[in-house]
Design an enzyme around this catalytic site. Structure first.
Site, PDB file in Angstrom:
ATOM      1  N   SER B  51       0.848  -1.196   0.000  1.00 36.68           N
ATOM      2  CA  SER B  51       0.000   0.000   0.000  1.00 36.68           C
ATOM      3  C   SER B  51       0.885   1.249   0.000  1.00 36.68           C
ATOM      4  O   SER B  51       0.546   2.241  -0.631  1.00 36.68           O
ATOM      5  CB  SER B  51      -0.967  -0.005   1.184  1.00 36.68           C
ATOM      6  OG  SER B  51      -0.261  -0.048   2.405  1.00 36.68           O
ATOM      7  N   GLU B  52       2.059   1.205   0.675  1.00 33.61           N
ATOM      8  CA  GLU B  52       2.999   2.327   0.619  1.00 33.61           C
ATOM      9  C   GLU B  52       4.451   1.863   0.615  1.00 33.61           C
ATOM     10  O   GLU B  52       4.807   0.911   1.320  1.00 33.61           O
ATOM     11  CB  GLU B  52       2.819   3.305   1.799  1.00 33.61           C
ATOM     12  CG  GLU B  52       1.684   4.303   1.622  1.00 33.61           C
ATOM     13  CD  GLU B  52       0.420   3.862   2.337  1.00 33.61           C
ATOM     14  OE1 GLU B  52       0.434   2.781   2.972  1.00 33.61           O
ATOM     15  OE2 GLU B  52      -0.591   4.586   2.248  1.00 33.61           O
ATOM     16  N   THR B  53       5.257   2.577  -0.152  1.00 29.34           N
ATOM     17  CA  THR B  53       6.714   2.438  -0.138  1.00 29.34           C
ATOM     18  C   THR B  53       7.260   3.827   0.165  1.00 29.34           C
ATOM     19  O   THR B  53       6.761   4.820  -0.374  1.00 29.34           O
ATOM     20  CB  THR B  53       7.221   1.952  -1.507  1.00 29.34           C
ATOM     21  OG1 THR B  53       6.655   0.678  -1.765  1.00 29.34           O
ATOM     22  CG2 THR B  53       8.743   1.850  -1.546  1.00 29.34           C
TER      23      THR B  53
END
Lengths: 290, 290
Positions: B51-53
């Site tokens: 969902s996030e990097t």
């Protein structure tokens, strides 16, 4: 108890970083398989959030170099294409083998033969089964694609069961805007994992391909190994090649990828065998706590 | 040119391996930010499939310890909750700091203050805005949940805009089976990122919570930081606490996770401030080729 083992995340079917299909590979070669529960393997695969996470164990089959277990975030698979190629690359690096020649992978479908040469890793697919697709079913799929097939689709069972059909050309394949709700309903209704569509580049042994599996939680697979095997078997059925045929399959452009699969149809006596392969690059290299 | 930099994948808001919300953290602290293109950052975030990097760069603000850039597979975000907590944990490990006290993170919304104590990392949320939800809109959301809110929902703008509403109890929150097509249509129509629903455990300062953002490509977020901030601001609005209030938010059980967020509503003079925090564990530790 937490243990730490080697880990890699490999980009498969590309020679360019981040342009292929990733697989996470956990190295349990020095860990007793019986000490790791099914629930642990499934939790890891859920957490990486990749289409597949694989686990290398010592082979129990004496002919095999390693045993591979393959998990999606939802379940264990007996076999899968890009995870097999990526895990073989990871195995070669983990074991320090600079292999040229054959590697044997023990997995849920038996022993899979891989060939390593010129940085490319190829695998021989399981013998495919071909089935007709009734016309009402074809209409449903065409409805979900908002497009008609240029050549009659067929159901190809290569482990997963893919509906495969050709579009008029690469561009009409690239431009498809599927209705994934409709497609999901149709694939579940008729018992296929999803749709593989392709278009041939005129005058070249080269195809543009896309693979959709909304019923499996993957709207579009960036670069699909089993879908590529299914396409090869479909083309054999369609064109009745009587000698070996090699071609390239380009995939993933709509997802900003640049995937390339080399496919080969080999005639050996009366038998036909299907091979797919490509390059794989390790991008993440380190350890994982389990 | 390919470079190799340190990489971690951190599990956030849990003390148990694989039971929280993962974030991939790339350490560019020793790399000039101008040498890395937006396209490279986006390609990495697309490839990790999380969902996030996030990407740690040297701070340009003199007060800050580092600068953080946060990407989903689709775009860059000015701020996000679990990626901030996980990236702070990674920063502490990368820099060898055994911090107790404050850490300042420069990011798209300005400087975010973090507090590290007892293995727990907390952040002060940006001041939230509260808005009424018209009854027709409420009905649409209730339709997508196949359930009625126990307390009137509100729109909480905490960076992302969440619709927040209470269900009767933890079990009725846990049991919700949303119609994600309907929910996606409603959130897009009314301009919210998604829905946060919660149920209070009787007699305890403890809530069961779920966060849905189908319009953003995330059907259900395992453990949601900004959603937790939104819930805190909603409860303040609902209950008009006049002194500090602390509570626990349990999340992710339907996704086989075991997430725990500690929330705090602080009254300082006339001001109300919102804090969320939790533990974070590094699971993957290594290098990434970029």
């Amino acid at each position: 108890m937490t243990i730490t083992v080697p880990f890699k995340q490999v980009d498969v079917f590309t020679s360019k970083l981040f342009k292929g299909n990733p697989v996470a590979v956990v190295n349990f070669l020095d860990v007793e398989e019986s000490s790791i529960t099914q629930d642990t393997l499934q939790s890891i695969a859920r957490w990486t959030n990749l289409s597949e996470t694989t686990f290398l164990f010592k082979a129990t089959d004496p002919k095999s170099d390693y045993k591979l277990r393959i998990f999606t975030p939802m379940c264990e698979l007996p076999f899968a294409g890009h995870p097999t190629v990526g895990s073989c690359q990871a195995y070669l690096e983990f074991s320090g083998r600079d292999a040229v020649g054959n590697i044997y992978q023990q997995c849920g479908v038996g022993v899979v033969e891989l060939t390593v040469e010129d940085k490319k890793i190829s695998l021989k697919g399981p013998p495919p089964k071909v089935m007709e697709v009734p016309s009402a079913e074809t209409s449903d799929y065409e409805g979900s694609l908002s497009a008609e097939f240029f050549q009659k689709p067929m159901l190809l069972d290569v482990g997963p069961k893919w509906i495969v059909g050709l579009m008029r050309d690469p561009q009409s394949c690239y431009e498809l805007e599927p209705d994934f709700s409709k497609m999901k309903a149709s694939t579940i209704k008729y018992g296929a994992i999803g749709l593989v569509v392709a278009g041939k580049y005129p005058g070249e042994d080269k195809y543009e391909m896309r693979a959709f599996a909304p019923g499996d939680g993957v709207l579009e697979d960036p670069v699909c190994g089993s879908g590529s095997l299914a396409l090869a078997a479909y083309l054999q059925q369609l064109n009745n090649y009587e000698s070996n045929y090699e071609f390239e399959i380009y995939q993933g452009r709509r997802l900003y990828r640049d995937g390339k699969v080399s496919a080969k149809i080999e005639h050996l006596g009366g038998e036909v065998e299907y091979f797919i392969g490509g390059e794989a690059i390790t991008i993440v290299n380190g350890e994982i706590s389990v």
